[in-house]
Design an enzyme around this catalytic site. Structure first.
Site, short mmCIF file in Angstrom:
data_model
loop_
_atom_site.label_atom_id
_atom_site.label_comp_id
_atom_site.label_asym_id
_atom_site.label_seq_id
_atom_site.Cartn_x
_atom_site.Cartn_y
_atom_site.Cartn_z
N THR B 184 0.87 -1.18 0.00
CA THR B 184 0.00 0.00 0.00
C THR B 184 0.90 1.21 0.00
O THR B 184 1.92 1.24 0.68
CB THR B 184 -0.83 0.09 1.29
N LYS B 439 -12.86 16.59 14.25
CA LYS B 439 -13.40 16.25 15.56
C LYS B 439 -13.77 17.54 16.29
O LYS B 439 -12.90 18.22 16.82
CB LYS B 439 -12.38 15.46 16.37
N1 LIG Z 1 -16.04 2.72 -3.45
C1 LIG Z 1 -15.24 3.52 -2.73
N2 LIG Z 1 -15.70 4.71 -2.28
C2 LIG Z 1 -14.91 5.53 -1.57
N3 LIG Z 1 -13.64 5.25 -1.25
C3 LIG Z 1 -13.13 4.09 -1.67
C4 LIG Z 1 -13.89 3.16 -2.42
N4 LIG Z 1 -13.13 2.09 -2.67
C5 LIG Z 1 -11.93 2.33 -2.10
N5 LIG Z 1 -11.92 3.54 -1.50
C6 LIG Z 1 -10.81 4.18 -0.79
O1 LIG Z 1 -9.60 3.59 -1.18
C7 LIG Z 1 -8.92 3.09 -0.03
C8 LIG Z 1 -8.16 1.85 -0.36
O2 LIG Z 1 -7.09 2.14 -1.21
P1 LIG Z 1 -6.19 0.97 -1.80
O3 LIG Z 1 -5.67 0.15 -0.68
O4 LIG Z 1 -5.12 1.68 -2.55
O5 LIG Z 1 -7.08 0.14 -2.67
C9 LIG Z 1 -10.03 2.84 0.96
O6 LIG Z 1 -9.59 2.83 2.29
C10 LIG Z 1 -10.97 3.97 0.68
O7 LIG Z 1 -10.60 5.12 1.36
#
Ligand SMILES: Nc1ncnc2c1ncn2[C@@H]1O[C@H](COP(=O)(O)O)[C@@H](O)[C@H]1O
Lengths: 541, 541
Positions: B184, B439
């Protein structure tokens, strides 16, 4: 380092998901004491927790076995979850077995308590004296319908659970914990117990809801007609809550075409599952009553080969796709399924396509399959070579419950007892049972195919083919025929009928005209009895 | 006694099933060296065995890590299977990361060999000197296209596998064997590695093909646009062979609307998956060219919230149902999905139904979820209470790869970093990131919702909201606005815009008009930089 969470695949996790996500979805039942009971999964699982408290209050502990004699309804569903998620084993018993078989399996299963449907109380009243280990009975009804019974230590289900709260802390279970027990009624010897686990049940659930299998969705309304005492009702009592499909259960009315038709229309059933007999009963009722079944879009036939009339009538007259499944108690039960077809098959001309759709289907992912010859050599998937079907996978039996014999072959495969060929598209077609197949000169002849050929003769009412010992060929097929009333036929005419229809060396060696043929309790030809009856038969020389 | 077979959930079992049952199904790819490569799963898995032989010939062993710098195409697919099923780890690397990040993760992942797409050879030529443990490189092309490269010990993919036979005995693997590694790119600190296992991959596959999730069938043609270096392309490279769906991969052309449109029409794509950017590119191309996409019936949007225009344009103009998924690298990636709706939702009036469909969806079975407040107390699912999202389940991370910190909270839950509310139907809606939520007086204010509200003002071009320290309320929202060119607006007009649109106490405390806002490499607002930039800000008194 453990990279991913070691979360266990338990029925408890399924139940919690269902309550939280699908709590508002309805569960509808026909019961002996209520023609149409309705509530939601949320209501169901609250009562499941009351029942779990009751189970422990009556002295049951993790690892104990609890038996049910019950139809498909909401109380049976509650027992399934309360027992398995408490770490106990839910032993579902087929009330149609012979009394000696029931006695055997209740004792062999070490059942501690028995939950019994109102309609089966008399059956158990005549049998409880041969079940010394059973500590008590719970009659699945309310106080108003509680019968005056000679069953010892008999409780009323509703009264029992009313004493307890809906707060219950479910135990953390290992996914390999046994969850349910079901006996096969083999034709020889004592029934054998198959013990399902939380893991096998969950994985079977995942596999069975796939789009090319049951394709179960939150938009579905499911009517499991297959009894819950038969391989967990093919898992629908798990997969419906898991997906949020509405669940409708026909109780004691599962063989009644009229009830089924009414349920389908009033509850807007979209998918159902049952054995051929049930579908014939429904078709018969539809024809006589002129009713339709608009909401139903597909149904599963299993437990026996699907007759053409079921496949064809439902499709052409009622717009319902008939999907065949094959499996068995030892397989949880799903092995193959004939649902959506790959393009190579759906593009076939209609008659060839229909032939494909009447096969038992393709292996579901998770079931590894092979067909082998008499030397255990794997046969090609050419649609012709027939061999014994062997399977492996996470929801296939490893050991029968408390069994002395060997369950698997030396390589760790389970031999299903069925003979089949598999074609290049992966479609399996059952051609016989291993014990009925005729071994002639090292090759196999399908007794079922010869019987089908014989009964296609207009003058033949019923036919049986068995392999009889033969000095040169080891076995040769003997044909037994019952003629239609008032008809006559010579031996030569009958045997001539096979010419051009089957391979020359498949043609029965001899033909006998008889008045009756022996059948089993479930109405199938009893090949064992036929072979015994003709033990002294000798081939014409 | 072990009642059911202990069959392991491995990618190898999936591969064997796919080859046997779905061998004739096509795999189509766009590659740097071929605009349209086609073969079948049977061809693919034969080459996978050649590659497995090659891997062991170049000295790789079980447990080793093999990296890929590659697009979605058939060679990448072959590497996935050959590496994981050999008991090695397939480490997919995002070529768009910063060079320092790439250096870090190649070394942290202990990558032994690197497979590299033709188009990414220059990138690695500039980096290989900082990867001391890497023993060699394989360029994913044939001899004819093999570049003259400065990469040390560089092999040609096709030449390499041509040296080996398609006979290979796959090792028996425990289902908890690591199969793939993905980092990540956290906004703070070094990237962290997430190690998938055979078990997590298989269970994710089963869950993802369910009718209410991807609904993947043998009748489908799937186009995964989401890169295979991003959480295994959301698992489609596993689930397509598993179900027998035809697989089409766009190679380096995944951002090109014209290529996508051509592939959809020529290959008769029925289902696809990608991030919002890709769908906007496709919509843009469709609008400009007047093309249609008849065969496509649904698509998945994930990775970021789905803008209304994507949901609405695809549905109303092209008849495609847009289904949102939410998840992350640590979740393999699937957490929630918004596909088929339960009746309670599908019966809602159109505007309310659309609102539901734009939420992130309901938990997929296998993912347990809760939202908690600042004291880690679970919040109700009332559609209003917003809290930090925590998850558990068999495809959720337990420990980051070789990581010193703590991955899970003290109760064993993984905190996703997202803030959401969940409604009574189980639909989750992301309202913020935990680190961006404001917050204020013990309550949470969603920065995203305030930004959305601000940009709805006709004179606003872009807006950012960050929480800044406040003496009384702990934090209060600060709004930064870029106006549309040539427009003007007072502080009072801007803040007045929020009245009646959000709760009174949510209205930003102050508003600043700015010329630019800082963005991250992937184009998102960089809240971290904004907070740093305004560190000296003090509220008007
Ligand atoms: N459908 C979605 N709507 C909003 N945010 C999303 C969605 N899917 C993934 N994310 C964001 O992308 C992050 C994951 O990123 P990654 O690990 O790079 O796939 C999640 O924690 C969310 O914040």
């Amino acid at each position: 380092m453990i990279p991913m969470m070691n979360s266990q695949l338990t029925i408890t996790s399924l139940m919690k998901h269902a309550e939280q996500i699908n709590g508002a979805v309805e569960v509808v039942s026909v019961t002996a004491d209520n023609p149409r009971h309705r509530y939601t999964y949320r209501d169901a699982f609250a009562r499941v927790r009351q029942l779990a408290n009751a189970l422990s209050a009556i002295g049951l502990e993790q690892g104990d076995t609890v038996a049910t004699f019950a139809w498909n309804d909401y109380r049976h569903l509650e027992i399934y979850y309360a027992v398995s998620c408490s770490g106990m084993v839910c032993h579902t018993i087929n009330p149609r077995l012979f009394p000696e078989q029931i006695e055997y399996i209740v004792n062999h299963g070490r059942d501690k308590w028995i939950f019994v449907d109102l309609t089966m109380v008399p059956l158990l009243e005549s049998l409880h004296h041969v079940m010394p280990e059973v500590k008590g009975f719970v009659v699945m009804t309310d106080q108003a319908h509680m019968p005056d019974t000679s069953l010892p230590n008999a409780h009323c289900y509703e009264a029992l659970i009313a004493e307890h709260t809906a707060e219950f802390e479910w135990p953390d279970l290992d996914e390999n914990t046994p969850s349910a027990l079901c006996y096969t009624s083999g034709t020889t010897g004592n029934p054998k117990g198959v013990m399902y686990t939380h893991r096998s049940t969950l994985l079977h659930c995942y596999a069975s809801i796939a789009p090319d299998v049951f394709g179960l969705s939150v938009t579905d309304v499911a009517l499991p007609i297959v009894p819950m005492f038969h391989v967990n009702g093919w898992g629908l009592v798990y997969s419906a809550p898991m997906t949020g499909a509405k669940l409708v259960m026909p109780g004691p009315k599962m063989g009644c075409g009229e009830t089924l038709c009414t349920l389908i229309n009033e509850e807007k059933i979209t998918v159902s599952a049952g054995v051929p007999t049930v579908w014939l009963a429904l078709l018969d009722y539809l024809k006589k009553s002129g009713s339709t079944i608009e909401s139903l879009n597909r149904l599963t036939v299993g437990g026996a080969a699907c007759p053409f009339v079921i496949y064809d009538d439902f499709r052409t007259k009622y717009g319902v796709d008939v999907q065949q499944g094959w499996g068995m108690t030892e397989m949880n039960p799903l092995g193959t399924f004939n649902g959506n077809a790959p393009e190579t098959v759906s593009a076939l001309p209609a008659d060839q396509y229909d032939k494909m759709r009447l096969k038992q289907g393709r292996p579901v992912f998770g079931v590894e399959m092979k067909i082998v010859d008499a030397d255990n050599k794997a046969l090609p998937w050419d649609g012709i070579s027939a061999g014994a079907v062997k399977v492996r996978g996470p929801w296939i039996i490893n050991e029968y419950y408390n069994y002395d014999g060997q369950t698997l072959d030396d390589d760790g495969w389970f031999e299903t007892g069925d003979v089949a060929c598999i074609d290049e598209y992966g479609y399996m077609q059952i051609t016989d049972r291993v014990k009925d197949v005729i071994k002639s000169g090292g090759e196999w002849i399908s007794s079922i195919e010869l019987e089908n050929c014989a009964v296609n003769h207009p003058k033949v009412a019923e036919a049986a083919v068995v392999g009889m010992p033969h000095p040169t060929w080891s076995e040769r097929p003997l044909l037994l025929v019952i003629l239609q009333e008032g008809e006559s036929l010579t031996r030569e005419e009958m045997l001539g009928w096979f010419e051009g229809k089957v391979a020359k060396w498949w043609i029965p060696e001899e033909c006998l005209f008889v008045d009756t043929l022996p059948h089993t309790a479930t109405g199938k030809l009893s090949k064992k009895d036929i072979r015994a009856q003709y033990a002294d038969f000798s081939w014409p020389s």
